[in-house]
Write an enzyme that holds these catalytic residues in place. Structure first.
Site, PDB file in Angstrom:
ATOM      1  N   CYS A 277      25.492  20.432  30.571  1.00 46.85           N
ATOM      2  CA  CYS A 277      25.544  19.409  29.522  1.00 46.85           C
ATOM      3  C   CYS A 277      25.702  20.023  28.133  1.00 46.85           C
ATOM      4  CB  CYS A 277      24.244  18.616  29.538  1.00 46.85           C
ATOM      5  SG  CYS A 277      23.815  17.975  31.147  1.00 46.85           S
TER       6      CYS A 277
ATOM      7  N   ARG B 214      32.020  23.962  29.226  1.00 44.12           N
ATOM      8  CA  ARG B 214      30.735  24.190  29.895  1.00 44.12           C
ATOM      9  C   ARG B 214      30.646  23.429  31.216  1.00 44.12           C
ATOM     10  NH1 ARG B 214      26.611  25.899  26.070  1.00 44.12           N
ATOM     11  NH2 ARG B 214      25.043  24.966  27.390  1.00 44.12           N
TER      12      ARG B 214
ATOM     13  N   TRP C 199      26.509  16.792  32.851  1.00 41.72           N
ATOM     14  CA  TRP C 199      26.776  17.387  34.154  1.00 41.72           C
ATOM     15  C   TRP C 199      25.648  16.880  35.052  1.00 41.72           C
ATOM     16  CZ3 TRP C 199      24.598  21.194  37.500  1.00 41.72           C
ATOM     17  CH2 TRP C 199      25.508  21.779  38.400  1.00 41.72           C
TER      18      TRP C 199
ATOM     19  N   ASN D 162      19.732  17.732  27.254  1.00 36.76           N
ATOM     20  CA  ASN D 162      20.133  18.768  28.218  1.00 36.76           C
ATOM     21  C   ASN D 162      18.860  19.281  28.872  1.00 36.76           C
ATOM     22  OD1 ASN D 162      22.642  18.537  27.112  1.00 36.76           O
ATOM     23  ND2 ASN D 162      22.705  20.595  26.220  1.00 36.76           N
ATOM     24  N   GLY D 163      18.922  19.581  30.164  1.00 40.89           N
ATOM     25  CA  GLY D 163      17.737  20.118  30.838  1.00 40.89           C
ATOM     26  C   GLY D 163      17.250  19.148  31.902  1.00 40.89           C
TER      27      GLY D 163
ATOM     28  N   GLU E 218      34.108  40.113  43.726  1.00 42.11           N
ATOM     29  CA  GLU E 218      34.445  39.381  42.506  1.00 42.11           C
ATOM     30  C   GLU E 218      35.815  38.692  42.666  1.00 42.11           C
ATOM     31  OE1 GLU E 218      33.008  38.294  40.087  1.00 42.11           O
ATOM     32  OE2 GLU E 218      34.492  37.985  38.515  1.00 42.11           O
TER      33      GLU E 218
ATOM     34  N   LYS F  15      36.421  34.688  42.399  1.00 41.48           N
ATOM     35  CA  LYS F  15      37.413  34.085  41.487  1.00 41.48           C
ATOM     36  C   LYS F  15      38.328  33.157  42.269  1.00 41.48           C
ATOM     37  CE  LYS F  15      35.847  34.773  38.571  1.00 41.48           C
ATOM     38  NZ  LYS F  15      34.820  35.492  37.872  1.00 41.48           N
TER      39      LYS F  15
ATOM     40  N   GLU G  55      36.489  29.915  43.479  1.00 38.69           N
ATOM     41  CA  GLU G  55      36.023  28.935  42.478  1.00 38.69           C
ATOM     42  C   GLU G  55      37.151  28.201  41.783  1.00 38.69           C
ATOM     43  OE1 GLU G  55      33.652  30.329  39.125  1.00 38.69           O
ATOM     44  OE2 GLU G  55      34.602  32.271  39.272  1.00 38.69           O
TER      45      GLU G  55
ATOM     46  N   HIS H 233      32.805  44.911  62.740  1.00 40.66           N
ATOM     47  CA  HIS H 233      31.503  44.442  63.222  1.00 40.66           C
ATOM     48  C   HIS H 233      31.410  42.921  63.256  1.00 40.66           C
ATOM     49  CE1 HIS H 233      30.044  48.528  63.290  1.00 40.66           C
ATOM     50  NE2 HIS H 233      30.485  48.692  62.040  1.00 40.66           N
TER      51      HIS H 233
ATOM     52  N   LYS I 283      29.875  26.051  33.022  1.00 44.18           N
ATOM     53  CA  LYS I 283      29.978  27.382  32.428  1.00 44.18           C
ATOM     54  C   LYS I 283      28.614  28.044  32.289  1.00 44.18           C
ATOM     55  CE  LYS I 283      32.006  30.862  30.580  1.00 44.18           C
ATOM     56  NZ  LYS I 283      32.683  31.765  31.524  1.00 44.18           N
TER      57      LYS I 283
END
Ligand code: F6R
Length: 607
Positions: free
Chosen positions: A2, A27, A72, A97-98, A480, A484, A487, A503, A602
């Site tokens: 948010c 974000r 969000w 926010n939170g 990584e 990428k 996502e 294995h 974000k």
């Protein structure tokens, strides 16, 4: 996550609020809204979609005081009725926010008092609580009383219909800044929203409540005492958050890496030798006492820590563990005051990493170092030592330049530790400094491979899965690359140390499973080549990012991207670049929202 923007001015602030929200879009959010005070009424506009839709809906709205929000979803589905601001009886409006942990209990109490809830959010209780106290005092006092009843994390903005020139804001566990203008003031959860109006900023501290008026502001700490906080001049400029010639922020940020690395390494590369002081004055006394290192981080930042483990143990000879921050904080571990706890975070606000740091300190770890991209962030402020990566604002949700600059910072940590432990003689030190000075140019050379990678990406557009292989310090780079790809293109991707293939994961390999391999010309090359043969023999299609002189040849089912010559210990940084570009171009092929991938945010400021 948010975002909050608020303003009190002697002009219409609606476009400022909307522009601020646009700056916070990166974000991650799923709905947006704003409220202004006009003619002693609250006028609220909300949208379940993009900020652009909110801009259209609020085009004719006028107000000189207002608060705005991108949400969000945590409590309640993304919808207009759950979008902020939330209001109480047309008098109080709140953005938040939170997460309020005791909201169910508060909701029950407030319902019993006759308050009607119109959303499923935890935030709405804050609006009603403030309303319930407002009759007995000022907006400031009512907000302070309400906050004392909350358990959880918050950054909030509050306005009242009958208070046309005042905004109250507060923070605890979520970031909030006060922007200082001339005869006008602003609040925001992120500096990028304020750059359009001011560079003068006050970083509110944990528990602060601020009463913001046209001409002045007053800050109160958690105990309610009036306090002074320093006004900082932000180093960011508006251009650094503009897209410019690029199609996406991710592409821009991938291309900014040579400069970001040069900036991060500037002070070191201009000097003749490495000193602990680059991590803060106290490093001179702390570092010699350190017996081992514990790295705590999440996601991409965790991957940079995993690479550093290889460097720290091999070059500096110091034991190093890397843990996922969200796991560490809840497990029983064995503390050792001689451990240096290193947190790595782009945002410096990631709730899991922050909580892990606080947990580490509570268990007796006093030696703490933050590697972070945001000055004055919570993680920086909680740490004794720090090294700022100077990547500049990272807007694309997928972290790119923050990652490679974290690696550069961790390499500096390795060299300083190695020197203190007598494992870095003057010649070797000069050699590493030379390689670091050359790093931006080496990255630039890899960026020149972009057109070839764009071609390669076409092979992935119709695939549903991909495997990424690496060995040694390039295994975290493969991880990584997989992160990428998944996502931003939504292709399921997993990374394995190449030796692990036989294995289990080899069973997955067939013509529909592209296998991406990071193939540096290092001591593990021959082992890696055997692993690649195992894939080829099973009909897998290989995409090999091979250093010059590896002699891996293009053939049927084997695509080669010829990398420059092997860069020694800095090779993981160079091998990151093509993997970022591969993910970017696959996402373009698939037409996904590159900078704002679905479901992601974000700055992950909730647990
Ligand atoms: C992935 C990504 C995330 C972050 C993670 C930690 O591209 O960006 O995995 O790395 O959420 O964030 P910071 O570094 O801000 O603590």
């Amino acid at each position: 996550m948010c975002g909050i923007v608020g303003a009190v001015a002697k002009r219409n602030i609606v476009s400022m609020l909307v522009n601020g929200l646009l700056r916070l879009e990166y974000r991650g959010y799923d709905s947006a809204g704003l409220v202004v005070v006009h003619d002693a009424k609250l006028e609220r506009v909300r949208s379940a979609g993009r900020v652009a839709e909110l801009a259209t809906k609020s085009a004719n709205t006028y107000g000189e005081l207002g608060i705005a929000h991108t949400r969000w979803a945590t409590h309640g589905v993304p919808s207009e009725r759950n979008a902020h601001p939330h209001m109480s009886r047309d008098l109080i409006a709140v953005v938040h926010n939170g997460i309020i942990e005791n909201y169910e209990e508060l909701r029950t109490e407030l319902t019993a008092q006759g308050y009607e809830f119109t959303s499923d959010t935890d935030t709405e209780v804050i609006a009603h609580l403030i309303h319930s106290h407002y009759a007995q005092g000022s907006l400031l006092v009512a907000t302070q009383m309400a906050l004392s009843q909350l358990v959880g994390a918050y950054a909030i903005g509050v306005v009242a219909a009958d208070n046309p020139h005042q905004l109250i804001a507060a923070r605890k566990g979520s970031p909030l800044l006060l922007g200082v203008g001339v005869g006008e003031h602003f609040v925001a959860s992120d500096m990028s929203a304020l750059l359009q109006v001011t560079k003068n900023v006050v970083y509110l501290e944990e528990g602060d409540v601020v009463e913001v008026n046209l001409a002045n502001y007053r800050i109160f700490d958690q105990q309610g005492n009036a306090v002074q906080r320093a006004v900082h001049v932000s180093e960011l400029d508006n251009d650094s958050v503009e897209l410019g010639e690029y199609q996406h922020y991710m592409q821009k940020e991938i291309h900014e890496q040579p400069q970001a690395l040069a900036n991060t390494l500037e002070s070191v590369c201009n000097s003749q030798s490495l000193v602990p002081g680059i991590f803060g004055a106290e490093a001179n006394t702390i570092f010699p006492q350190v017996e081992s290192i514990l790295i705590l981080a999440c996601g991409t930042s965790n991957h940079s820590g995993q690479v550093a483990k290889y460097w720290l143990e091999e070059i500096a000879g110091i034991p190093c563990n890397v843990e996922i921050a969200s796991e560490y904080r809840y497990r029983v571990s064995v503390p050792n005051p001689k451990i240096l706890v290193v947190t790595i975070s782009q945002s410096g606000e990631t709730a899991d990493t922050l909580a892990a740091l606080i947990h580490a300190k509570a268990t007796g770890h006093a030696f703490t170092l933050a590697i972070c991209n945001v000055p004055e962030s919570a993680i920086i402020r909680q740490s004794k030592l720090r090294l700022l990566t100077r990547a500049g604002p990272e807007i694309g949700v997928a972290s790119t330049k923050a990652f490679t600059t974290q690696l550069a910072a961790l390499f500096l940590l390795t060299l300083v530790m190695a020197k203190l432990r007598g494992r870095l003689n003057a010649d070797r030190e000069q050699q590493f400094l030379h390689e670091l000075r050359h790093l931006p140019a080496a990255v630039q050379k890899v960026l020149a491979l972009e057109p070839k990678i764009a071609e390669m990406a076409k092979h992935f557009a119709n695939k549903h899965h991909a495997l990424f292989l690496g060995r040694g310090m390039h295994f975290p780079i493969a991880a990584e690359g997989a992160l990428k790809l998944k996502e931003i293109s939504y292709i399921h991707a997993e990374a394995y140390p190449a030796g692990e293939l036989k294995h289990g994961p080899l069973a997955l390999v067939d013509a529909d499973m592209p296998v991406v391999s990071v193939a540096p010309n290092d001591t593990l090359l021959e082992k890696l080549k055997s692993n690649l043969q195992e894939v080829k023999a099973r009909g897998g299609e290989l995409f090999v990012f091979a250093d010059a002189q590896t002699h891996i040849k293009e053939s049927d089912g084997v695509h080669i991207l010829q990398m420059p010559e092997h860069a020694g210990f800095l090779s993981p940084i160079l091998h990151t670049i093509p993997l970022q570009l591969l993910a970017y171009y696959v996402a373009l092929e698939k037409g996904t929202d590159v900078d704002k991938p679905r479901n992601l945010a974000k700055s992950v400021t909730v647990e």
